[in-house]
Design a protein around this motif. Structure first.
Motif, PDB file in Angstrom:
ATOM      1  N   SER A  52      60.270 -27.948 -20.266  1.00  0.00           N
ATOM      2  CA  SER A  52      59.116 -27.530 -21.083  1.00  0.00           C
ATOM      3  C   SER A  52      59.546 -26.576 -22.191  1.00  0.00           C
ATOM      4  N   THR A  53      60.804 -26.661 -22.616  1.00  0.00           N
ATOM      5  CA  THR A  53      61.327 -25.696 -23.588  1.00  0.00           C
ATOM      6  C   THR A  53      61.061 -26.071 -25.039  1.00  0.00           C
ATOM      7  N   CYS A  54      60.197 -27.053 -25.252  1.00  0.00           N
ATOM      8  CA  CYS A  54      59.741 -27.377 -26.608  1.00  0.00           C
ATOM      9  C   CYS A  54      58.229 -27.258 -26.693  1.00  0.00           C
ATOM     10  N   HIS A  55      57.676 -26.460 -25.794  1.00  0.00           N
ATOM     11  CA  HIS A  55      56.233 -26.242 -25.697  1.00  0.00           C
ATOM     12  C   HIS A  55      55.689 -25.535 -26.939  1.00  0.00           C
ATOM     13  N   VAL A  56      54.561 -26.020 -27.426  1.00  0.00           N
ATOM     14  CA  VAL A  56      53.842 -25.375 -28.533  1.00  0.00           C
ATOM     15  C   VAL A  56      52.343 -25.466 -28.264  1.00  0.00           C
ATOM     16  N   TYR A  57      51.606 -24.713 -29.085  1.00  0.00           N
ATOM     17  CA  TYR A  57      50.156 -24.822 -29.134  1.00  0.00           C
ATOM     18  C   TYR A  57      49.818 -25.533 -30.443  1.00  0.00           C
ATOM     19  N   VAL A  58      49.173 -26.671 -30.353  1.00  0.00           N
ATOM     20  CA  VAL A  58      48.790 -27.440 -31.533  1.00  0.00           C
ATOM     21  C   VAL A  58      47.503 -26.840 -32.108  1.00  0.00           C
ATOM     22  N   ASP A  59      47.488 -26.646 -33.419  1.00  0.00           N
ATOM     23  CA  ASP A  59      46.291 -26.153 -34.087  1.00  0.00           C
ATOM     24  C   ASP A  59      45.122 -27.063 -33.725  1.00  0.00           C
ATOM     25  N   GLU A  60      44.002 -26.446 -33.376  1.00  0.00           N
ATOM     26  CA  GLU A  60      42.850 -27.211 -32.890  1.00  0.00           C
ATOM     27  C   GLU A  60      42.361 -28.280 -33.869  1.00  0.00           C
ATOM     28  N   ALA A  61      42.561 -28.071 -35.152  1.00  0.00           N
ATOM     29  CA  ALA A  61      42.143 -29.067 -36.143  1.00  0.00           C
ATOM     30  C   ALA A  61      42.923 -30.372 -36.000  1.00  0.00           C
ATOM     31  N   TRP A  62      44.052 -30.338 -35.315  1.00  0.00           N
ATOM     32  CA  TRP A  62      44.910 -31.511 -35.189  1.00  0.00           C
ATOM     33  C   TRP A  62      44.806 -32.203 -33.831  1.00  0.00           C
ATOM     34  N   LEU A  63      44.073 -31.648 -32.901  1.00  0.00           N
ATOM     35  CA  LEU A  63      44.041 -32.199 -31.543  1.00  0.00           C
ATOM     36  C   LEU A  63      43.582 -33.649 -31.483  1.00  0.00           C
ATOM     37  N   LEU A  74      54.159 -30.743 -25.624  1.00  0.00           N
ATOM     38  CA  LEU A  74      55.616 -30.746 -25.729  1.00  0.00           C
ATOM     39  C   LEU A  74      55.953 -31.473 -27.018  1.00  0.00           C
ATOM     40  N   THR A  75      56.676 -30.805 -27.905  1.00  0.00           N
ATOM     41  CA  THR A  75      56.948 -31.386 -29.217  1.00  0.00           C
ATOM     42  C   THR A  75      57.849 -32.614 -29.151  1.00  0.00           C
ATOM     43  N   CYS A  76      58.580 -32.776 -28.062  1.00  0.00           N
ATOM     44  CA  CYS A  76      59.416 -33.973 -27.935  1.00  0.00           C
ATOM     45  C   CYS A  76      58.573 -35.227 -27.761  1.00  0.00           C
ATOM     46  N   GLN A  77      57.308 -35.056 -27.433  1.00  0.00           N
ATOM     47  CA  GLN A  77      56.429 -36.197 -27.172  1.00  0.00           C
ATOM     48  C   GLN A  77      55.503 -36.537 -28.341  1.00  0.00           C
ATOM     49  N   ILE A  78      55.669 -35.835 -29.445  1.00  0.00           N
ATOM     50  CA  ILE A  78      54.838 -36.108 -30.624  1.00  0.00           C
ATOM     51  C   ILE A  78      55.730 -36.695 -31.714  1.00  0.00           C
ATOM     52  N   LYS A  79      55.552 -37.976 -31.985  1.00  0.00           N
ATOM     53  CA  LYS A  79      56.331 -38.664 -33.020  1.00  0.00           C
ATOM     54  C   LYS A  79      55.706 -38.438 -34.393  1.00  0.00           C
ATOM     55  N   VAL A  80      56.544 -38.181 -35.363  1.00  0.00           N
ATOM     56  CA  VAL A  80      56.084 -37.899 -36.721  1.00  0.00           C
ATOM     57  C   VAL A  80      55.759 -39.198 -37.448  1.00  0.00           C
TER      58      VAL A  80
END
Length: 107
Positions: A47-58, A85-91
């Motif tokens: 879980s070392t790439c954990h972030v909080y996503v801005d609510e506008a983007w959820l 986890l940022t590893c699970q969000i593809k750009v």
């Protein structure tokens, strides 16, 4: 390519361009963004790439799968709504403007 804003726990912002197909974690790693450790290299095994996503983007990012949900249980102060986890969000181009904030620390 998407511009992503990474915000450190202390409020310092880093706006970088990340190529489509990379993960948000890879974008942080490739741009030396502090606060995302990515110990497992993107395998969704920590879980070392954990972030909080801005609510506008959820609503604009894909949902969490069961594996990510399980790994978030090990994150530092996870938020049931905004933690990812940022590893699970593809750009993709659709993520242009995404804002994520790092927790105080990674576990």
């Amino acid at each position: 390519m998407a511009k992503i804003t990474y915000i450190e726990h202390n409020g310092k912002k880093h706006e970088v361009e990340v190529a489509n197909g990379l993960s948000v974690m890879e974008g942080a790693r490739d741009n030396n963004i502090p606060g995302i450790e990515a110990d497992c290299g993107g395998a969704c095994a920590c879980s070392t790439c954990h972030v909080y996503v801005d609510e506008a983007w959820l609503e604009k990012i894909p949902g969490k799968d069961a594996m990510e949900e399980d790994m978030l249980d090990f994150a530092f102060q996870p938020n049931p709504t905004t933690s990812r986890l940022t590893c699970q969000i593809k750009v993709t181009d659709a993520l242009d403007g995404l804002v994520v904030q790092m927790p105080e620390k990674q576990i």
